[in-house]
Scaffold this active site. Structure first.
Site, mmCIF file in Angstrom:
data_model
loop_
_atom_site.group_PDB
_atom_site.id
_atom_site.type_symbol
_atom_site.label_atom_id
_atom_site.label_comp_id
_atom_site.label_asym_id
_atom_site.label_seq_id
_atom_site.Cartn_x
_atom_site.Cartn_y
_atom_site.Cartn_z
ATOM 1 N N ASP A 147 6.992 -24.720 5.156
ATOM 2 C CA ASP A 147 8.336 -25.111 5.590
ATOM 3 C C ASP A 147 9.239 -23.901 5.342
ATOM 4 O OD1 ASP A 147 10.918 -26.036 5.891
ATOM 5 O OD2 ASP A 147 10.726 -27.713 4.491
ATOM 6 N N TRP A 153 12.702 -30.696 -1.201
ATOM 7 C CA TRP A 153 12.092 -30.860 0.122
ATOM 8 C C TRP A 153 10.572 -30.841 0.052
ATOM 9 C CZ3 TRP A 153 15.427 -33.142 2.811
ATOM 10 C CH2 TRP A 153 16.766 -32.767 2.787
ATOM 11 N N LYS A 178 19.627 -24.213 9.475
ATOM 12 C CA LYS A 178 19.908 -23.435 8.279
ATOM 13 C C LYS A 178 20.224 -21.988 8.668
ATOM 14 C CE LYS A 178 19.157 -27.111 6.048
ATOM 15 N NZ LYS A 178 17.976 -27.593 5.374
HETATM 16 C C1 LIG Z 1 17.381 -28.857 5.092
HETATM 17 C C2 LIG Z 1 15.938 -28.748 4.797
HETATM 18 C C3 LIG Z 1 15.048 -29.768 5.166
HETATM 19 C C4 LIG Z 1 15.511 -31.039 5.829
HETATM 20 O O1 LIG Z 1 15.874 -30.780 7.135
HETATM 21 P P1 LIG Z 1 16.271 -31.934 8.174
HETATM 22 O O2 LIG Z 1 16.374 -31.171 9.446
HETATM 23 O O3 LIG Z 1 17.565 -32.516 7.721
HETATM 24 O O4 LIG Z 1 15.178 -32.930 8.205
HETATM 25 C C5 LIG Z 1 13.718 -29.564 4.872
HETATM 26 N N1 LIG Z 1 13.267 -28.446 4.294
HETATM 27 C C6 LIG Z 1 14.096 -27.456 3.931
HETATM 28 C C7 LIG Z 1 13.548 -26.237 3.271
HETATM 29 C C8 LIG Z 1 15.454 -27.577 4.169
HETATM 30 O O5 LIG Z 1 16.288 -26.592 3.794
#
Ligand SMILES: *Cc1c(COP(=O)(O)O)cnc(C)c1O
Length: 364
Positions: free
Chosen positions: A175, A105, A199
């Site tokens: 993030d 990511w 998540k």
């Molecule tokens: C799942 C995830 C993403 C992507 O998320 P989307 O909502 O599908 O765009 C980005 N960063 C992290 C750390 C993730 O776990």
């Protein structure tokens, strides 16, 4: 071992397990929310009832994370993937940013940012398949960097920054999708935090952004879509257009659940306990092992393998029959991954380890 269950233990990395109490409350309130005579799904986002839902959710989040008044909380859409573009579009002034690439990511965010400026990869752990967090205490941070970017918990590789990078005074952007609300955070250390809630918090479709007010701008490039300006949403308190209303409501219920539990200190204590049950077993097993260096391990996502692909496959199949589901690892790591987010009960982790012990005894 045989269990009776009507709900499985869901180890999915996301969308993921939610607290049963929250699901039950949502079910109870489905047909008639707070005497409105309708479901939150059917409700105008301009109604008084929804206004209370979103304001309460924001306040509870502020309480949980101790968010200072000079930070805005935004409830957006578009997933973490949209933030990969919104961050550079909104924060680049000099046109320079430094990225620490610790996984899939982070790499995607880096590649997206390349479209918008001079983006430097100042550290990476790709040399060892992202199995560790690099030392970020003295990186060559660019003089004119507008921000330094990290993915704080790497969902696929199971690593977590336990020490934040030394950004040498530059703004830190994180993030936090897969570790959001898993432990206390000092928000003042960041310029911007974002998290996709699917998540560790709620249903897919909501993106929470916490942004320091001085980073909101009126002078974005003309081509920046109105919907992609943080200021658009900050000015309208996340109601510029129709927000993901039902998802925000569920997030609000999860915030209440966390507060009732005792807040993020308590949540961390439980998460450490849960993760240690699994890591202690992995470190002592002759069949299974963790793929992550010890001091980089995540409390939320635990990848592990045996040395035999056939055995991995057999394990995943047999575990599923026992109600331990979604244990297949990401294809870039192979083997297994157990995501043990806030809502995974400790019994789920204990049960999984029990099953692993039995599997090891039977197959070695
Ligand atoms: C799942 C995830 C993403 C992507 O998320 P989307 O909502 O599908 O765009 C980005 N960063 C992290 C750390 C993730 O776990």
């Amino acid at each position: 071992m045989k269990r009776n269950y009507d709900r499985v233990y869901n180890f999915s990395a996301g969308p993921a397990v939610l607290p049963e109490e929250v699901l039950k409350q949502a079910a109870e309130e489905m047909m008639n929310y707070d005497n409105s005579g309708m479901s939150v799904m059917e409700m105008s986002h301009r109604s008084k009832t929804f206004d209370k839902i979103i304001k309460t959710a924001e306040q509870d989040l502020r309480d949980l994370l101790n968010i200072p008044d000079n930070y805005k909380v935004l409830f957006l859409q578009g997933g973490a993937n949209l933030q990969f573009a919104m961050v550079p579009i909104n924060l680049l002034k000099n046109g320079v940013a430094d990225y620490i690439v610790t996984g899939h990511w982070a790499k995607r965010a880096y590649n997206e940012a390349l479209k918008y400026g001079k983006i430097n990869k100042v550290a990476s752990s790709e040399d060892k398949n992202f199995s560790y967090i690099p030392d970020c205490s003295d990186l060559s941070i660019s003089e004119d960097a507008d921000y330094v970017y990290i993915c704080e918990n790497n969902t696929i590789y199971g690593t977590k920054f336990h020490t934040l990078p030394n950004t040498k005074g530059k703004i830190l952007v994180s993030d936090m999708s897969s570790c959001f609300l898993s432990e206390p955070v000092d928000v003042t250390k960041y310029g911007l935090i974002y998290a996709g809630v699917q998540k560790n918090v709620g249903p897919a479709g909501v993106q929470i952004v916490i942004i320091r007010e001085d980073l909101l701008r009126d002078d974005l490039p003309i081509w920046c879509p109105t919907m992609m300006s943080y200021k658009t949403h900050a000015d309208k308190e996340s109601l510029y257009n129709t927000p993901p209303a039902y998802g925000i409501y569920i997030c609000g219920l999860v915030f209440k659940w966390l507060k009732k539990l005792g807040g993020l200190e308590k949540m961390k204590e439980i998460n450490v306990k849960k993760a240690n049950i699994l890591y202690d077993f992995l470190d002592n097993s002759k069949m299974f092992r963790s793929t992550v260096e010890k001091d980089s391990r995540s409390l939320m996502n635990v990848p592990f393998v045996t040395d035999n692909d056939e055995l991995n496959k057999k394990f995943i199949e047999e575990a599923a029959k026992e109600g331990f589901i979604q244990l297949k690892g990401h294809k870039t790591v192979g083997g297994m991954r157990a995501s043990i987010y806030n809502a995974m009960p400790i019994e789920g982790v204990e049960g999984l380890v029990e099953f692993m012990k039995e599997f090891e005894a039977k197959n070695s």
